[in-house]
Design a protein around this motif. Structure first.
Motif, PDB file in Angstrom:
ATOM      1  N   ARG A 106       0.827  -1.217   0.000  1.00 43.72           N
ATOM      2  CA  ARG A 106       0.000   0.000   0.000  1.00 43.72           C
ATOM      3  C   ARG A 106       0.861   1.267   0.000  1.00 43.72           C
ATOM      4  N   ARG A 143       3.665   5.917   7.913  1.00 44.76           N
ATOM      5  CA  ARG A 143       2.880   6.000   6.681  1.00 44.76           C
ATOM      6  C   ARG A 143       2.323   4.634   6.296  1.00 44.76           C
ATOM      7  N   PHE A 146      -0.591   3.955   8.757  1.00 43.95           N
ATOM      8  CA  PHE A 146      -1.776   4.749   8.430  1.00 43.95           C
ATOM      9  C   PHE A 146      -2.439   4.283   7.138  1.00 43.95           C
ATOM     10  N   ALA A 147      -1.655   3.864   6.161  1.00 47.91           N
ATOM     11  CA  ALA A 147      -2.235   3.366   4.901  1.00 47.91           C
ATOM     12  C   ALA A 147      -3.079   2.124   5.152  1.00 47.91           C
ATOM     13  N   HIS A 148      -2.607   1.245   6.024  1.00 53.83           N
ATOM     14  CA  HIS A 148      -3.360   0.026   6.316  1.00 53.83           C
ATOM     15  C   HIS A 148      -4.570   0.300   7.202  1.00 53.83           C
ATOM     16  N   VAL A 149      -4.436   1.224   8.140  1.00 49.79           N
ATOM     17  CA  VAL A 149      -5.592   1.602   8.971  1.00 49.79           C
ATOM     18  C   VAL A 149      -6.660   2.251   8.107  1.00 49.79           C
ATOM     19  N   ASP A 150      -6.271   3.157   7.212  1.00 48.19           N
ATOM     20  CA  ASP A 150      -7.227   3.801   6.319  1.00 48.19           C
ATOM     21  C   ASP A 150      -7.943   2.778   5.444  1.00 48.19           C
ATOM     22  N   ALA A 151      -7.204   1.804   4.938  1.00 50.06           N
ATOM     23  CA  ALA A 151      -7.812   0.763   4.092  1.00 50.06           C
ATOM     24  C   ALA A 151      -8.789  -0.099   4.898  1.00 50.06           C
ATOM     25  N   TRP A 153     -10.520   0.885   7.541  1.00 53.13           N
ATOM     26  CA  TRP A 153     -11.722   1.685   7.806  1.00 53.13           C
ATOM     27  C   TRP A 153     -12.576   1.845   6.554  1.00 53.13           C
ATOM     28  N   ALA A 154     -11.925   1.852   5.383  1.00 53.85           N
ATOM     29  CA  ALA A 154     -12.668   2.030   4.128  1.00 53.85           C
ATOM     30  C   ALA A 154     -13.504   0.799   3.770  1.00 53.85           C
TER      31      ALA A 154
END
Length: 155
Positions: A106, A143, A146-151, A153-154
């Motif tokens: 990611r 980073r 956060f990219a994996h957390v954002d994914a 949550w999405a």
């Protein structure tokens, strides 16, 4: 007994299937690094669908500039995957796009396997300590996280 060559071993480790192949594996002694050079095979095009119109009629167009991805260490040596990703053109909509590397994580310039190991370390210890172990900055690891957390949550 068939000879085992590094290219075949790394092909299996990366689980590339028949759409990609490891062209070369080089040890750069001065940099203490293993470089894994990957390229597509002709079988790649039969397996692709156009990301714009979903047509199954994609053909090779050209190659994007060479990219590099940090990968897991090999025998205490840093390693990276190097590939000039192919670009495909849809015969239906005529749009050109860059093929996504199956090993790509990611975060820009990191492999999925590297990210998975980094996330495992970050779950068990401070991010700065994980960065020391991995030889990466804690900013880069944040980073990744956060990219994996954002994914997640999405959805």
């Amino acid at each position: 007994m068939a000879a085992v060559i590094p290219e075949k071993v790394f092909h299996q480790i990366l689980a590339l299937g028949d759409a990609w192949r490891v062209r070369a594996v080089d040890y750069l002694e001065k940099e203490a690094k293993v470089v894994i050079q990957v390229e597509e095979t002709v079988r790649l095009w039969a397996s692709l669908t156009c990301p714009h119109c979903a047509a199954k009629s994609v053909r090779g167009y050209d190659h994007a500039p060479e990219r590099r991805w940090r990968h897991l260490n090999v025998c205490q040596l840093g390693s990276e995957i190097v590939c000039a990703l192919p670009r495909g053109q849809c015969r239906e909509c005529q749009k050109v796009y860059t093929v996504r590397a199956p090993w790509e994580g990611r975060s820009r310039g990191l492999s999925q396997e590297f990210e998975a190991f980094a996330l495992t370390l970050m779950r068990e210890m401070p991010v700065s300590k994980a960065g020391e172990i991995l030889g990466e900055t804690d900013q880069r690891l944040w980073r990744v996280l956060f990219a994996h957390v954002d994914a997640a949550w999405a959805g």
